[in-house]
Enzyme design. Structure first.
Site, PDB file in Angstrom:
ATOM      1  N   ASN A  31      11.196   0.103  -8.853  1.00 19.63           N
ATOM      2  CA  ASN A  31      10.635  -1.207  -9.184  1.00 19.63           C
ATOM      3  C   ASN A  31       9.784  -1.644  -8.007  1.00 19.63           C
ATOM      4  OD1 ASN A  31       9.893  -3.771  -9.688  1.00 19.63           O
ATOM      5  ND2 ASN A  31      11.943  -4.596  -9.975  1.00 19.63           N
TER       6      ASN A  31
ATOM      7  N   HIS B 122      -5.441  -6.081   6.076  1.00 15.57           N
ATOM      8  CA  HIS B 122      -6.411  -5.359   5.232  1.00 15.57           C
ATOM      9  C   HIS B 122      -7.522  -6.284   4.717  1.00 15.57           C
ATOM     10  CE1 HIS B 122      -4.099  -1.547   5.260  1.00 15.57           C
ATOM     11  NE2 HIS B 122      -3.218  -2.393   5.721  1.00 15.57           N
TER      12      HIS B 122
ATOM     13  N   SER C 159      -3.986  -1.490  -0.022  1.00 20.17           N
ATOM     14  CA  SER C 159      -2.957  -2.338   0.593  1.00 20.17           C
ATOM     15  C   SER C 159      -3.519  -3.740   0.748  1.00 20.17           C
ATOM     16  CB  SER C 159      -2.578  -1.805   1.978  1.00 20.17           C
ATOM     17  OG  SER C 159      -1.866  -2.800   2.703  1.00 20.17           O
TER      18      SER C 159
ATOM     19  N   GLY D 154       0.835  -1.206   0.000  1.00 22.75           N
ATOM     20  CA  GLY D 154       0.000   0.000   0.000  1.00 22.75           C
ATOM     21  C   GLY D 154       0.864   1.248   0.000  1.00 22.75           C
ATOM     22  N   SER D 155       1.987   1.173   0.693  1.00 22.04           N
ATOM     23  CA  SER D 155       2.906   2.322   0.715  1.00 22.04           C
ATOM     24  C   SER D 155       3.429   2.592  -0.691  1.00 22.04           C
ATOM     25  CB  SER D 155       4.078   2.038   1.649  1.00 22.04           C
ATOM     26  OG  SER D 155       3.601   1.717   2.928  1.00 22.04           O
TER      27      SER D 155
ATOM     28  N   ASP E 264      -7.472   1.115   3.656  1.00 22.21           N
ATOM     29  CA  ASP E 264      -8.273   0.508   4.731  1.00 22.21           C
ATOM     30  C   ASP E 264      -9.731   0.377   4.340  1.00 22.21           C
ATOM     31  OD1 ASP E 264      -5.970   0.727   6.175  1.00 22.21           O
ATOM     32  OD2 ASP E 264      -6.593   2.476   7.317  1.00 22.21           O
TER      33      ASP E 264
HETATM   34  C1  LIG Z   1      -4.320   4.176   5.330  1.00 26.47           C
HETATM   35  C2  LIG Z   1      -3.098   3.383   5.005  1.00 26.47           C
HETATM   36  N1  LIG Z   1      -2.343   3.751   3.971  1.00 26.47           N
HETATM   37  C3  LIG Z   1      -1.237   3.059   3.627  1.00 26.47           C
HETATM   38  C4  LIG Z   1      -0.855   1.940   4.328  1.00 26.47           C
HETATM   39  C5  LIG Z   1       0.397   1.206   3.924  1.00 26.47           C
HETATM   40  O1  LIG Z   1       0.126  -0.071   3.421  1.00 26.47           O
HETATM   41  P1  LIG Z   1       1.284  -1.200   3.418  1.00 26.47           P
HETATM   42  O2  LIG Z   1       1.431  -1.667   4.822  1.00 26.47           O
HETATM   43  O3  LIG Z   1       0.769  -2.260   2.516  1.00 26.47           O
HETATM   44  O4  LIG Z   1       2.517  -0.556   2.918  1.00 26.47           O
HETATM   45  C6  LIG Z   1      -1.601   1.520   5.416  1.00 26.47           C
HETATM   46  C7  LIG Z   1      -1.166   0.337   6.183  1.00 26.47           C
HETATM   47  O5  LIG Z   1      -1.816  -0.184   7.056  1.00 26.47           O
HETATM   48  C8  LIG Z   1      -2.759   2.255   5.763  1.00 26.47           C
HETATM   49  O6  LIG Z   1      -3.520   1.877   6.809  1.00 26.47           O
END
Ligand SMILES: Cc1ncc(COP(=O)(O)O)c(C=O)c1O
Length: 454
Positions: free
Chosen positions: A306, A236, A231, A103-104, A210
């Site tokens: 990447n 999730h 994510s 998600g990041s 979320d």
């Molecule tokens: C609102 C939100 N954005 C982004 C992320 C990041 O996702 P990831 O952990 O897959 O990098 C999260 C992670 O819980 C999140 O709650």
């Protein structure tokens, strides 16, 4: 649960004639058997079994598709990746899904795509992006990483979403975008946000990491703006282990997002690699100052990364998507049970609120300990954790108080009092589909015991 494989494959159809495919079938059947022996039974022993706030919910289908992908040994984006894009796009009602590895990464790709050199009116260093101070760190990080300036506004207690009444005060001549997370699956007031963005010609990104399955006014969140992000980390709504996706209705933004994900290259052949490329003129691309034409596969038009997803992750995602409608239903049901169970304690706990047009697919159940309550957040979360009930604080609280973000270049609207309340007093417990009536009953009894002993 649906235990079919992702798509009927030629090897399975011809299993009788082909010893390798017969063996594949046998292996997959064994994998299903392994699941049933190892994971199918989840007995609940009150006090001993952890009542998680989130976790992987899977059955033999995920394990079989994962094993199937391993036996393909494609590894990188392949038939499962294509199937995952198609199915997720159909669920969301969008044309373009760009799977990534978290998600990041989805947030990084979305913001970076809006900063693309090829986007004539894209975001440029110093441009401002309005976003809330109560956030997940990697919603804010890509703004900072792209040398944009976040303009932080407060949240509302109860919804924990951006306070839309502050949008106008946040705007300046440099404001170019709004990046809103739908906190814990609770949709933001999209009437207000969309009207604001339209009035001032702003880009809009929705962090729906979320909120898969949440709708506002009957429409999936993430489809109101230019791009949505997801994510698939195990906490999730669906999981691929690590994983995420960007989605959009715009082919142009999708192409830029894919380029950002795939090293910044211009070529869109993926792994198919036809000799003359999908463009049909692979060796005819122009680099200024170079007499000879260049191979499109190595023409880099953006500064990218990447951040791709593997086919094994996608295979798990394909099986998870079959379960998604049921997951969403369960999240809503569990939320209602916890909400009703905690209503007697509203004197001391602020329960969640949501917009009348929202139908949240809740990520978790947020609670704030009221100022003046005869106990602290630490005391109540300790009490729950001691009874094996998992709790989490609400992400960063006011992120500007977090060590890594204190010194960032930003503008702030007001003093962010609600974000500080979240930092000091908010936490959440689970409503995820892995819970069941016995676990929820146990959770509510623990709250009851806590208040009985006050
Ligand atoms: C609102 C939100 N954005 C982004 C992320 C990041 O996702 P990831 O952990 O897959 O990098 C999260 C992670 O819980 C999140 O709650």
């Amino acid at each position: 649960m649906d235990t079919r494989l992702a798509e009927p494959t030629s090897h399975l159809t011809h299993a009788q004639d082909d010893p390798a495919e017969a063996l594949r079938r046998e292996i997959l059947e064994k994998v299903a058997e392994y699941y049933r022996l190892k994971y199918a039974n989840r007995p609940f022993v009150p006090g001993q079994t952890r009542v998680q706030y989130a976790g992987r919910v899977f059955d033999e289908a995920e394990m079989m598709t994962a094993a199937d992908a391993v036996l393909d040994f494609q590894l990188t984006h392949g038939r499962f990746g294509r199937e995952f894009e198609r199915k997720l796009g159909a669920f969301l009602g969008v044309r373009e899904v760009i799977p990534v590895n978290s998600g990041s990464s989805a947030n990084l790709v979305a913001v970076s795509a809006l900063c693309a050199r090829q986007l004539r009116h894209g975001l440029r260093p110093g441009d401002e992006v309005i976003t809330p101070a109560v956030t997940f760190p990697t919603t804010l990080a890509p703004i900072v990483q792209n040398r944009l300036v976040p303009v932080m506004i407060d949240c509302q207690i109860g919804s924990y979403n951006i306070d839309v009444s502050q949008l106008e005060a946040a705007r300046s001549d440099r404001t170019r975008a709004v990046f809103v997370p739908h906190t814990l699956g609770n949709p933001v007031d999209m009437d207000a946000v969309v009207a604001f963005c339209r009035a001032h010609d702003l880009f809009l990104i929705e962090d729906t990491c979320d909120a898969l399955g949440s709708t506002f006014d009957g429409r999936p969140v993430g489809t109101f703006g230019h791009m949505g992000t997801l994510s698939f980390y195990p906490a999730h709504h669906i999981t691929t282990g690590e994983g995420g996706a960007v989605y959009t209705g715009s082919h142009r933004l999708a192409r830029l997002a894919r380029s950002m994900r795939d090293w910044g290259r211009d070529c869109f052949c993926g792994y198919e690699s036809p000799p003359d490329g999908k463009c049909g003129r692979r060796f005819e691309w122009h680099i200024p100052g170079l007499d000879e034409r260049y191979d499109h596969r190595y023409l880099f038009t953006e500064i990218g990364y990447n951040l791709k997803m593997t086919d094994i992750q996608a295979a798990i995602g394909v099986a998870q998507l079959d379960k998604l409608p049921l997951f969403v239903e369960k999240r809503k049901k569990h939320f209602r049970l916890v909400y009703e169970g905690l209503r007697p304690y509203e004197e001391h706990l602020i329960l969640p609120t949501w917009h009348p047009k929202s139908d949240p697919s809740w990520f978790a159940f947020p609670i704030t300990v009221r100022t003046g309550a005869p106990f602290t957040r630490k005391q109540i979360t300790r009490f729950l954790e001691d009874r094996n009930i998992e709790t989490r604080y609400l992400f960063s609280g006011n992120i500007l108080q977090q060590p890594g973000y204190r010194g960032i270049e930003r503008r702030v609207v007001g003093d962010l009092p609600n974000s500080d309340i979240v930092l000091r007093g908010a936490f959440f417990v689970g409503v995820y589909p892995g819970l069941d009536p016995a676990r929820i009953d146990y959770l509510l009894t623990a709250f009851h015991d806590f208040f009985a002993h006050l």
